[in-house]
Write a protein that holds these residues in place. Structure first.
Motif, short mmCIF file in Angstrom:
data_model
loop_
_atom_site.label_atom_id
_atom_site.label_comp_id
_atom_site.label_asym_id
_atom_site.label_seq_id
_atom_site.Cartn_x
_atom_site.Cartn_y
_atom_site.Cartn_z
N GLY A 1 -20.62 6.69 -54.13
CA GLY A 1 -20.99 7.54 -55.26
C GLY A 1 -19.78 8.05 -56.01
N GLY A 2 -18.73 8.40 -55.29
CA GLY A 2 -17.51 8.87 -55.91
C GLY A 2 -16.87 7.82 -56.78
N LEU A 3 -16.92 6.56 -56.35
CA LEU A 3 -16.38 5.47 -57.15
C LEU A 3 -17.23 5.24 -58.40
CD1 LEU A 3 -15.40 2.87 -54.39
CD2 LEU A 3 -13.90 4.42 -55.64
N VAL A 4 -18.53 5.42 -58.27
CA VAL A 4 -19.41 5.28 -59.43
C VAL A 4 -19.12 6.37 -60.45
CG1 VAL A 4 -21.82 5.49 -60.19
CG2 VAL A 4 -21.23 4.05 -58.22
N LEU A 5 -18.85 7.57 -59.97
CA LEU A 5 -18.62 8.71 -60.87
C LEU A 5 -17.28 8.64 -61.59
CD1 LEU A 5 -20.04 11.57 -58.63
CD2 LEU A 5 -20.98 10.81 -60.82
N HIS B 1 -23.79 12.60 -67.32
CA HIS B 1 -22.88 12.38 -66.20
C HIS B 1 -22.97 13.53 -65.21
CE1 HIS B 1 -19.01 11.67 -64.07
NE2 HIS B 1 -19.27 10.41 -64.37
N LYS B 2 -23.15 14.74 -65.71
CA LYS B 2 -23.35 15.90 -64.83
C LYS B 2 -24.64 15.73 -64.03
CE LYS B 2 -23.49 20.96 -64.88
NZ LYS B 2 -23.43 22.18 -65.75
N GLN B 3 -25.68 15.23 -64.66
CA GLN B 3 -26.93 14.96 -63.95
C GLN B 3 -26.72 13.91 -62.86
OE1 GLN B 3 -30.39 14.19 -66.48
NE2 GLN B 3 -29.39 15.32 -68.14
N LEU B 4 -25.96 12.87 -63.18
CA LEU B 4 -25.67 11.83 -62.19
C LEU B 4 -24.92 12.42 -61.01
CD1 LEU B 4 -25.57 8.87 -61.29
CD2 LEU B 4 -23.51 8.60 -62.68
N ARG C 1 -20.82 12.72 -77.35
CA ARG C 1 -19.97 13.09 -76.21
C ARG C 1 -20.67 14.13 -75.33
NH1 ARG C 1 -14.81 11.96 -76.02
NH2 ARG C 1 -14.76 11.71 -78.28
N ARG C 2 -21.28 15.10 -75.97
CA ARG C 2 -22.00 16.13 -75.20
C ARG C 2 -23.16 15.52 -74.42
NH1 ARG C 2 -22.25 20.86 -79.87
NH2 ARG C 2 -20.21 21.81 -79.41
N ALA C 3 -23.87 14.60 -75.05
CA ALA C 3 -25.01 13.95 -74.38
C ALA C 3 -24.50 13.13 -73.18
CB ALA C 3 -25.75 13.05 -75.36
N TRP C 4 -23.42 12.39 -73.38
CA TRP C 4 -22.87 11.57 -72.29
C TRP C 4 -22.43 12.46 -71.13
CZ3 TRP C 4 -18.91 10.57 -69.03
CH2 TRP C 4 -18.84 9.29 -68.47
N ASN C 5 -21.68 13.51 -71.44
CA ASN C 5 -21.20 14.41 -70.39
C ASN C 5 -22.35 15.10 -69.67
OD1 ASN C 5 -18.36 14.07 -70.51
ND2 ASN C 5 -18.25 15.31 -72.36
N GLY C 6 -23.41 15.44 -70.42
CA GLY C 6 -24.57 16.06 -69.80
C GLY C 6 -25.26 15.13 -68.82
N PHE D 1 -26.86 6.00 -64.19
CA PHE D 1 -25.64 5.19 -64.21
C PHE D 1 -25.73 4.07 -65.24
CE2 PHE D 1 -23.77 1.14 -63.05
CZ PHE D 1 -22.43 1.46 -63.18
N LEU D 2 -26.83 3.35 -65.24
CA LEU D 2 -26.97 2.21 -66.15
C LEU D 2 -26.85 2.65 -67.61
CD1 LEU D 2 -29.82 0.21 -64.38
CD2 LEU D 2 -27.38 -0.36 -64.44
N GLY D 3 -27.42 3.81 -67.94
CA GLY D 3 -27.32 4.31 -69.30
C GLY D 3 -25.91 4.73 -69.65
#
Length: 233
Positions: free
Chosen positions: A201-205, A13-16, A6-11, A33-35
């Motif tokens: 970008g907002g829809l992607v996020l 997503h923050k980069q994205l 979860r921490r890795a995913w959130n990190g 995004f793909l990852g």
């Protein structure tokens, strides 16, 4: 999904979030995004040899638990079936209508009939009797196949975007199409208005990534509570 994952995913997503508005970081944003997206779908989406978050939710999930409504969760009454369907519908319409201006996957291969559903909308503002009908009648294998089809189409759409496209605003006429095709109920107009204020970008996020995480968390919580009931007998 464990705490480390979860921490890795959130990190990531923050980069994205930090790179998606910069045309110079376009390739990096697509890669991120793909990852992130792959982790929220069955491993079949990306060809991963490792189980994903969706895989862990579906692992050892019996039919009764999949369909249980109302669900035994303080955060949601809706069934796991409803959450998985809702996620696919929202991604289908936001990516194919609002981002690409094309047709929904739903209407390409007779998915409503295949899933045994009379509902084509997003599930927002859905009344209880309809949630119960969907939960009891939806065909699980076809729902999972529909999710795969939606996910693959999204990945093609995002991969094909040109640098700068993440800054584009959603076109108002595309939002109107949601209502014209019954993709959003008029009672749920607020969600369409919310999407209409976003950039690509907002829809992607949100709809294409974090929205999945939120609902898969709820699915995992429902599953755990149902399994705890069995153990506690």
């Amino acid at each position: 999904m464990n705490l480390e994952q979860r921490r890795a995913w959130n990190g990531q997503h923050k980069q994205l979030n930090g790179s998606i508005g910069d045309p110079g970081e376009h390739a990096r944003a697509v890669e991120l995004f793909l990852g992130l997206h792959a982790w929220l779908y069955a491993a079949e989406i990306s060809g991963s040899a490792f189980p994903t978050y969706e895989d862990s939710v579906m692992d050892y999930l019996d039919d009764g638990s999949f369909r249980m409504y109302p669900a035994p969760s303080p955060d949601t009454k809706n069934s796991i079936a409803w959450h998985l369907w809702h996620l696919a519908r929202v991604e289908d319409m936001t990516m194919n209508f609002l981002v690409a201006g094309g047709r929904q996957v739903l209407h390409e291969e007779d998915w409503l009939r295949r899933m045994n559903l009379p509902f084509c909308h997003s599930g927002n503002a859905m009344v209880e009797k309809d949630v119960a009908e969907l939960s009891a009648g939806i065909h699980l294998e076809e729902l999972l196949a529909y999710r795969i089809a939606v996910g693959r189409q999204t990945r093609q759409i995002i991969t094909a975007l040109k640098p700068g496209a993440f800054r584009d605003k959603v076109r108002p006429e595309r939002v109107e199409r949601l209502f014209e095709e019954g993709a959003v109920l008029h009672e749920a107009k607020g969600i369409a208005d919310y999407w209409g204020k976003k950039t690509v970008g907002g829809l992607v996020l949100m709809p294409a990534t974090r929205h999945h995480l939120v609902h898969l968390n709820r699915c995992a919580q429902i599953k755990q509570k149902l399994q705890n009931r069995v153990v506690g007998r």
